[in-house]
Scaffold this active site. Structure first.
Site, short mmCIF file in Angstrom:
data_model
loop_
_atom_site.label_atom_id
_atom_site.label_comp_id
_atom_site.label_asym_id
_atom_site.label_seq_id
_atom_site.Cartn_x
_atom_site.Cartn_y
_atom_site.Cartn_z
N ASP A 166 0.88 -1.38 -0.05
CA ASP A 166 0.04 -0.06 0.08
C ASP A 166 1.09 1.07 0.01
O ASP A 166 2.25 1.12 -0.12
CB ASP A 166 -1.22 -0.17 1.30
CG ASP A 166 -2.36 0.54 0.95
OD1 ASP A 166 -2.14 1.71 0.61
OD2 ASP A 166 -3.38 -0.27 0.92
N GLU A 208 -9.81 2.35 -5.45
CA GLU A 208 -9.65 3.87 -5.09
C GLU A 208 -8.40 4.42 -5.84
O GLU A 208 -7.56 5.33 -5.23
CB GLU A 208 -9.44 3.96 -3.61
CG GLU A 208 -10.39 3.66 -2.79
CD GLU A 208 -10.30 3.53 -1.20
OE1 GLU A 208 -11.21 4.07 -0.50
OE2 GLU A 208 -9.11 3.13 -0.65
N HIS A 219 -2.84 2.87 -4.51
CA HIS A 219 -2.43 2.87 -3.16
C HIS A 219 -0.80 2.10 -3.33
O HIS A 219 -0.63 1.24 -3.00
CB HIS A 219 -3.22 1.37 -2.86
CG HIS A 219 -4.47 2.00 -2.16
ND1 HIS A 219 -4.46 2.51 -0.94
CD2 HIS A 219 -5.69 1.87 -2.66
CE1 HIS A 219 -5.93 2.96 -0.59
NE2 HIS A 219 -6.57 2.69 -1.78
C1 ACM Z 1 -10.74 -0.60 0.36
O1 ACM Z 1 -11.65 -0.57 1.50
N1 ACM Z 1 -10.23 0.37 0.10
C2 ACM Z 1 -10.87 -1.91 -0.39
#
Ligand code: ACM
Ligand code: ZN
Length: 624
Positions: A210, A351, A284
């Site tokens: 991440d 995201e 991420h």
């Molecule tokens: C997530 O909670 N961004 C998968």
């Protein structure tokens, strides 16, 4: 369906009272609730002479596991022996793991029959996995002290006589642990897996990368861990942290070597848990960009994010229009595919901020050249290439529900986290789905009032988690592979805190994952969960006791403030005061909404069960 054996009819009143005094069945506290429990009189006692028997070496690993689980707290030195397959009777005082004589009952792969009688225990299975699940149920029939880390002397290790027939509802019974936001050691990960195994989870989703850390050694790209696995140290509330200062040393973090990964994969496999690794791309990805800035649109430089606010301001998304990106990911997934035997690899996909793609000349040219209309389609193009890369390594793709945007890759599985909508959409398109909707299955949310809990966001009480039904109406249930709880760790730097967030909500997820929908029952679950609290105490596993704390609601009427209290579970009394001291069970008992007295100090409350304090002492602000 829970099928309780009918109790025998006793004729005389004397016999009846005698019967009642000796035959009250011990409470069966197994979680997840088995499909069928048939209780019988009497009990089996494990002692130093108890033998664990198998017919073949196929179940040796499970037999060894059982012996080690029994030996730890009892101090016995139980050994495994092989029983010949002739018709000699099973010896007394034995536990037989039997994958041969299926007693003409056909059992599915994960199913088991566990038959405890006073003289012996029979475990009938079609696979080692079934045996492992039978063993978990057997261990849960023993007193909670069986979980003790040290020997408990002078304890009678009884198991109530019972026949359990059991099989899971879903094939995907998962928990996810985010080791990027905070790093957990190899031993901590093993402890997490061990605890999962007790509740028949079979899938460990390992969120390995991440913005805040890349946690897996990739031989071809050593900077991923040299640079990407460490960030500047910060403590406090996430997203408020200062950005890295010039010349500040990145000392916080860690990673798993490939050798350690193999060790953990093997450890999990022995517990019938498969590991689904997640490499979260294209979003991420700041830790990867910090190591290899040429993966980005803008070129960097980047630092691993320590939990400070950056979204939309600093790139954390890989450029999808860059040959190096695909070479890099092909190489990374080649090593990942080699390390993890599971057929699925999670590529994240959630995201991804696309603002930097919009400003990237290369991305804009790439869109034109490939007839890609917008950034959603560009993400879809990227995910479809990931699917091809994985397929070239013999693997299949699973991703978060954003992978639906701009068109779903043909064979992808979808993990539905933004509620159930993504899962429903994917299932309607014929794709397989894992349900992990955040309002119910996110383990980083509050499980009690913020006045009494470590700071986080949103609420998922144990009742919310337990009562959620994961198969939406109108969907082909076969496409819902299963369910998963997700532990994101932005706010969780201590492993004990990670356990606190995981349990008992993951008991509820385990029950929804394994037990039949019609067998679920909240009050019955709570009473079994309370028994497991004792088990976790002996096992030194931290868990939340938030169900013992009240639910607070403040309303205003005219110029009065009214506080209404309730509880998630039955059988508690709430005691309160506005005068500043810590209340106990002798303080006024809550019976109706409280009108806050003028100029009162904060409300203080505590709950009692059977007259004893059981909840936290909570200070709740009267001015909100
Ligand atoms: C997530 O909670 N961004 C998968
Ligand atoms: Zn770009």
């Amino acid at each position: 369906m829970i099928k309780l054996a009918p109790r025998p009819v006793i004729i005389s009143a004397i016999a009846l009272s005698l019967f009642n005094s000796i035959s009250t069945f011990a409470k069966i506290n197994v979680i997840p609730k088995p499909n069928s429990i048939s209780e019988k009189n009497g009990s089996f006692t494990v002692n130093a002479d108890t033998k664990i028997l198998t017919y073949t070496s196929i179940l040796n690993s499970e037999a060894q596991y059982l012996a080690s689980q029994l030996n730890r707290a009892t101090g016995f030195d139980l050994k495994i022996a092989t029983k010949s397959m002739d018709n000699t009777p099973t010896p007394k005082n034995s536990i037989l793991l039997d994958n041969v004589a299926l007693q003409s009952r056909s059992l599915k792969e994960q199913a088991y029959i566990l038959d405890v009688s006073t003289e012996k225990i029979g475990i009938t299975v079609a696979s080692p996995q079934g045996a492992f699940y039978a063993i978990q149920s057997l261990l849960q029939l023993l007193p909670p002290e069986i979980e003790s880390k040290s020997i408990i002397k002078n304890k009678k290790w009884t198991i109530p006589c019972v026949e359990i027939t059991d099989a899971p509802r879903f094939d995907w019974r998962g928990l996810m642990l985010d080791v990027s936001r905070h790093f957990y050691t190899k031993e901590q990960v093993k402890t997490f897996i061990d605890q999962m195994a007790r509740y028949k989870f079979n899938t460990f989703h390992w969120h390995l990368t991440d913005d805040q850390g890349w946690r897996i050694e990739i031989k071809k790209y050593p900077k991923l861990t040299e640079i990407g696995a460490f960030r500047v140290p910060r403590q406090g509330y996430w997203w408020t942290f200062d950005a890295p200062q010039p010349d500040e040393k990145a000392t916080d973090g860690g990673f798993y070597t490939q050798e350690e990964i193999r060790e953990i994969v093997d450890y999990a496999a022995k517990r019938h848990i498969t590991i689904v690794p997640e490499i979260d791309v294209p979003g991420h990805s700041m830790a990867a960009l910090a190591a290899y800035p040429q993966l980005s649109c803008g070129g960097g430089p980047f630092t691993v994010n320590p939990g400070s606010k950056f979204y939309g301001q600093i790139e954390n998304t890989i450029c999808p229009s860059n040959d190096f990106t695909y070479k890099f990911l092909d190489d990374v997934f080649a090593e990942i595919a080699e390390l993890f035997p599971n057929s699925y690899i999670h590529i994240g996909g959630d995201e991804a901020h696309k603002g930097f793609w919009s400003k990237c000349p290369r991305c804009q040219q790439f869109k034109k050249d490939n007839n890609i209309k917008n950034e959603h389609e560009l993400q879809s193009y990227f995910i479809k290439r990931m699917e091809k890369i994985l397929a070239s390594k013999g693997k299949k793709l699973i991703g978060w529900d954003e992978i639906l945007e701009g068109g779903l890759a043909p064979n992808a599985r979808v993990m539905s986290w933004r509620g159930t909508a993504g899962g429903i959409k994917a299932a309607k398109m014929g794709h397989e789905v894992v349900m992990t909707p955040s309002p119910y299955y996110y383990l980083d949310l509050y499980q009690g009032d913020p006045a009494a809990e470590p700071k986080t966001y949103n609420m998922a009480r144990l009742t919310d988690t337990y009562n959620f039904e994961p198969v939406p109406d109108g969907i082909d249930a076969k496409l819902i592979l299963g369910i998963q709880g997700n532990l994101w760790t932005e706010e969780i730097s201590e492993f004990r805190h990670a356990q606190y967030m995981t349990w008992p909500r993951s008991l509820a997820i385990a029950e929804s994952a394994w037990s039949q929908k019609e067998d679920k029952n909240w009050p019955d679950f709570v009473s079994r969960a309370e028994n497991h609290f004792q088990r976790m105490d002996y096992g030194q596993i931290k868990y939340a006791r938030s169900i013992y704390d009240p639910i607070f609601k403040t309303t205003k009427k005219d110029d009065q403030t009214i506080i209404t209290l309730s509880t998630e579970i039955e059988g508690l009394t709430i005691h309160y005061t506005f005068e500043g001291a810590d209340p106990d069970g002798f303080y006024p008992q809550y019976t109706k909404p409280l009108v806050v007295p003028k100029n009162a100090q904060d409300l203080k409350v505590v709950t009692c069960q059977n007259g004893k304090i059981i909840g936290k002492t909570i200070t709740y602000p009267t001015v909100k």
